[in-house]
Design an enzyme around this catalytic site. Structure first.
Site, PDB file in Angstrom:
ATOM      1  N   ARG A 231       0.864  -1.172   0.000  1.00 39.04           N
ATOM      2  CA  ARG A 231       0.000   0.000   0.000  1.00 39.04           C
ATOM      3  C   ARG A 231       0.905   1.227   0.000  1.00 39.04           C
ATOM      4  O   ARG A 231       1.972   1.203   0.618  1.00 39.04           O
ATOM      5  CB  ARG A 231      -0.877   0.040   1.270  1.00 39.04           C
ATOM      6  N   GLU A 260      -3.437   7.654  -4.335  1.00 43.92           N
ATOM      7  CA  GLU A 260      -3.829   7.153  -5.669  1.00 43.92           C
ATOM      8  C   GLU A 260      -5.128   7.798  -6.126  1.00 43.92           C
ATOM      9  O   GLU A 260      -6.024   7.996  -5.310  1.00 43.92           O
ATOM     10  CB  GLU A 260      -3.998   5.628  -5.609  1.00 43.92           C
ATOM     11  N   HIS A 278      -1.278   0.468  -9.737  1.00 41.95           N
ATOM     12  CA  HIS A 278      -1.923  -0.461  -8.803  1.00 41.95           C
ATOM     13  C   HIS A 278      -2.571  -1.637  -9.554  1.00 41.95           C
ATOM     14  O   HIS A 278      -3.803  -1.774  -9.559  1.00 41.95           O
ATOM     15  CB  HIS A 278      -2.963   0.258  -7.930  1.00 41.95           C
TER      16      HIS A 278
HETATM   17  P1  NAP Z   1      -1.067 -11.762   4.750  1.00 40.59           P
HETATM   18  O1  NAP Z   1      -1.036 -13.175   4.311  1.00 40.59           O
HETATM   19  O2  NAP Z   1      -1.955 -11.371   5.885  1.00 40.59           O
HETATM   20  O3  NAP Z   1       0.439 -11.341   5.100  1.00 40.59           O
HETATM   21  C1  NAP Z   1       0.740 -10.127   5.698  1.00 40.59           C
HETATM   22  C2  NAP Z   1       2.169 -10.164   6.202  1.00 40.59           C
HETATM   23  O4  NAP Z   1       2.517  -8.880   6.723  1.00 40.59           O
HETATM   24  C3  NAP Z   1       2.416 -11.171   7.327  1.00 40.59           C
HETATM   25  O5  NAP Z   1       3.653 -11.781   7.109  1.00 40.59           O
HETATM   26  C4  NAP Z   1       2.471 -10.306   8.580  1.00 40.59           C
HETATM   27  O6  NAP Z   1       3.274 -10.948   9.543  1.00 40.59           O
HETATM   28  C5  NAP Z   1       3.088  -9.032   8.025  1.00 40.59           C
HETATM   29  N1  NAP Z   1       2.763  -7.868   8.818  1.00 40.59           N
HETATM   30  C6  NAP Z   1       1.530  -7.467   9.235  1.00 40.59           C
HETATM   31  N2  NAP Z   1       1.637  -6.374   9.999  1.00 40.59           N
HETATM   32  C7  NAP Z   1       2.952  -6.094  10.073  1.00 40.59           C
HETATM   33  C8  NAP Z   1       3.695  -5.067  10.743  1.00 40.59           C
HETATM   34  N3  NAP Z   1       3.088  -4.147  11.496  1.00 40.59           N
HETATM   35  N4  NAP Z   1       5.041  -5.080  10.609  1.00 40.59           N
HETATM   36  C9  NAP Z   1       5.653  -6.015   9.877  1.00 40.59           C
HETATM   37  N5  NAP Z   1       5.006  -6.996   9.218  1.00 40.59           N
HETATM   38  C10 NAP Z   1       3.674  -7.028   9.333  1.00 40.59           C
HETATM   39  O7  NAP Z   1      -1.458 -10.798   3.564  1.00 40.59           O
HETATM   40  P2  NAP Z   1      -1.296 -11.035   1.990  1.00 40.59           P
HETATM   41  O8  NAP Z   1      -2.462 -11.775   1.492  1.00 40.59           O
HETATM   42  O9  NAP Z   1       0.063 -11.563   1.723  1.00 40.59           O
HETATM   43  O10 NAP Z   1      -1.421  -9.511   1.476  1.00 40.59           O
HETATM   44  C11 NAP Z   1      -0.515  -8.535   1.944  1.00 40.59           C
HETATM   45  C12 NAP Z   1      -0.921  -7.141   1.485  1.00 40.59           C
HETATM   46  O11 NAP Z   1      -0.578  -6.955   0.117  1.00 40.59           O
HETATM   47  C13 NAP Z   1      -2.406  -6.791   1.528  1.00 40.59           C
HETATM   48  O12 NAP Z   1      -2.851  -6.438   2.815  1.00 40.59           O
HETATM   49  C14 NAP Z   1      -2.503  -5.632   0.550  1.00 40.59           C
HETATM   50  O13 NAP Z   1      -2.331  -4.399   1.215  1.00 40.59           O
HETATM   51  C15 NAP Z   1      -1.323  -5.866  -0.399  1.00 40.59           C
HETATM   52  N6  NAP Z   1      -1.793  -6.209  -1.762  1.00 40.59           N
HETATM   53  C16 NAP Z   1      -1.499  -5.384  -2.790  1.00 40.59           C
HETATM   54  C17 NAP Z   1      -1.929  -5.721  -4.087  1.00 40.59           C
HETATM   55  C18 NAP Z   1      -1.622  -4.865  -5.260  1.00 40.59           C
HETATM   56  O14 NAP Z   1      -2.413  -4.845  -6.183  1.00 40.59           O
HETATM   57  N7  NAP Z   1      -0.505  -4.166  -5.285  1.00 40.59           N
HETATM   58  C19 NAP Z   1      -2.676  -6.878  -4.281  1.00 40.59           C
HETATM   59  C20 NAP Z   1      -2.942  -7.687  -3.215  1.00 40.59           C
HETATM   60  C21 NAP Z   1      -2.492  -7.341  -1.953  1.00 40.59           C
HETATM   61  P3  NAP Z   1       3.127 -10.638  11.119  1.00 40.59           P
HETATM   62  O15 NAP Z   1       1.676 -10.749  11.454  1.00 40.59           O
HETATM   63  O16 NAP Z   1       3.997 -11.669  11.759  1.00 40.59           O
HETATM   64  O17 NAP Z   1       3.673  -9.262  11.313  1.00 40.59           O
HETATM   65  C1  8YV Z   2      -7.111  -4.606  -5.702  1.00 38.48           C
HETATM   66  C2  8YV Z   2      -5.394  -4.990  -3.816  1.00 38.48           C
HETATM   67  O1  8YV Z   2      -6.749  -4.011  -6.915  1.00 38.48           O
HETATM   68  O2  8YV Z   2      -6.256  -7.035  -3.024  1.00 38.48           O
HETATM   69  C3  8YV Z   2      -5.720  -5.959  -2.742  1.00 38.48           C
HETATM   70  O3  8YV Z   2      -5.416  -5.657  -1.574  1.00 38.48           O
HETATM   71  O4  8YV Z   2      -4.751  -4.010  -3.584  1.00 38.48           O
HETATM   72  C4  8YV Z   2      -5.827  -5.234  -5.216  1.00 38.48           C
HETATM   73  O5  8YV Z   2      -5.959  -6.588  -5.468  1.00 38.48           O
HETATM   74  C5  8YV Z   2      -7.770  -3.599  -4.823  1.00 38.48           C
HETATM   75  O6  8YV Z   2      -8.164  -4.141  -3.631  1.00 38.48           O
HETATM   76  C6  8YV Z   2      -8.963  -2.964  -5.550  1.00 38.48           C
HETATM   77  O7  8YV Z   2     -10.155  -3.622  -5.274  1.00 38.48           O
END
Ligand code: NAP
Ligand code: 8YV
Length: 312
Positions: A231, A260, A278
């Protein structure tokens, strides 16, 4: 009688179609007068479908007295006021897991694009520069040190791919991941100091706001590349611009931004920065699966079953 569902913002068209088939929908973002629109449907709306971008704030939740569930399209739910929902006993769901591959694929693409300067090479050919001068050499990828901030579902999918490039993988999170073969750093700044590429893939929100600060970027250093697919809020964008301008940080590949779709003007002019709008999960296959889960959570709830992927 189909349950009434308010759709807070635009979604992938097949998801909108599925919501229209299953529910009586109310499309808030199309309403010219949001307040009047909400007032007209508030006593019937039992569900909200929203995106990770639009979310659902406390004002929206408060405006819907019959609300039972908020189903968010996306795994990150920092734009949903989960505390306000929980206070009202409103279920919040997200779409974990189904987007791991798409986001991890893009992340590896960004690492390689930034290190090997793929966009710069593309521009160089298009601008006929090949006829006049040599393209500066780039950074090697194979065998380098990759730091992952957040070794969760997506972080692990990134690590799996990175292993194919013989990257030496380490990570930072609040807790050590049991059984993980990768090096754990309890302090983010130590992970940065020991990385060539630093990937942020952790949730946004208050707890992680500007976790990638100036100290972390300086530790990553003049040859280091920061990749943010998490994010925009997790990176101090002003400090990022400053570090890049001063050469304290080598480069950046960014899929997400603090405000954004606005991107700081300074970043647009920098040659050592790769920018994406994004699109981590933006493939038809993945958006289809995310939409299905968004709809299935609502269907399960209204059929009296537990939601599939609740977050509260
Ligand atoms: P997840 O499985 O819940 O993994 C989150 C990771 O972050 C865990 O390893 C957690 O470990 C760590 N974390 C949480 N809080 C933290 C903190 N304060 N300091 C350090 N580490 C921390 O989540 P995911 O499914 O992999 O998704 C992760 C994130 O990616 C989403 O929340 C979203 O914001 C982002 N994302 C972006 C896109 C995009 O389009 N660019 C798409 C999908 C997701 P601990 O709990 O041990 O800290
Ligand atoms: C999406 C994301 O584009 O899953 C997330 O956390 O950032 C992306 O997959 C976003 O949530 C828009 O719906």
């Amino acid at each position: 009688m189909k349950p009434d569902v308010l759709i807070a913002g635009p979604l992938y068209q097949p998801t909108l179609d599925a919501l229209d088939r299953e529910f009586t929908t109310h499309k808030l973002w199309l309403a010219p007068d949001r307040k009047a629109f909400l007032a007209a449907c508030a006593d019937r709306v039992r569900g909200v479908a929203t995106s990770g971008f639009v979310g659902a704030d406390a004002a929206l939740i408060d405006a819907l007295p019959k609300l039972e569930i908020i189903s968010s399209f996306g795994v990150g739910y920092d734009a949903v006021d989960v505390e306000a929902a929980t206070r009202r006993k409103v279920i919040v769901t997200n779409t974990p897991g189904v987007l791991n591959d798409a986001v991890a694929d893009l992340t590896l693409g960004l690492i390689i694009a930034a290190a090997r300067r793929i966009p710069q090479g593309d521009r160089y050919v298009r601008e006929h520069k090949w006829l006049r001068q040599a393209l500066p050499l780039a950074q090697h990828v194979t065998g380098k040190r990759l730091g992952i901030i957040g070794l969760g579902r997506i972080g692990q999918a990134i690590a799996k791919r990175a292993a194919g490039f013989d990257l030496k993988i380490a990570y930072h999170s609040r807790h050590r991941v049991e059984g993980s073969p990768y090096t754990y750093h309890a302090r983010l700044v130590d992970l940065a100091a020991n990385s060539d590429f630093l990937v942020a893939i952790l949730p946004g929100g208050k707890e992680t706001w500007h976790i990638v600060n100036e100290e972390v970027m300086r530790a990553l250093g003049p040859k280091g590349i920061l990749v943010n697919v998490a994010r925009g809020s997790v990176v101090d964008e002003a400090a990022l611009v400053k570090c890049l301008q001063e050469g304290a940080l080598g480069g950046a590949a960014l899929d997400v931004f603090e405000d954004e779709p606005k991107v700081p003007e300074a970043l647009l002019t920098m040659d050592n920065v790769v920018l994406q709008p994004h699109v981590g999960s933006a493939t038809h296959e993945t958006r289809m699966a995310m939409g299905q889960l968004t709809v299935d959570n609502l269907i399960a709830h209204f059929a009296g079953k537990p939601p599939l992927t609740p977050v509260n």
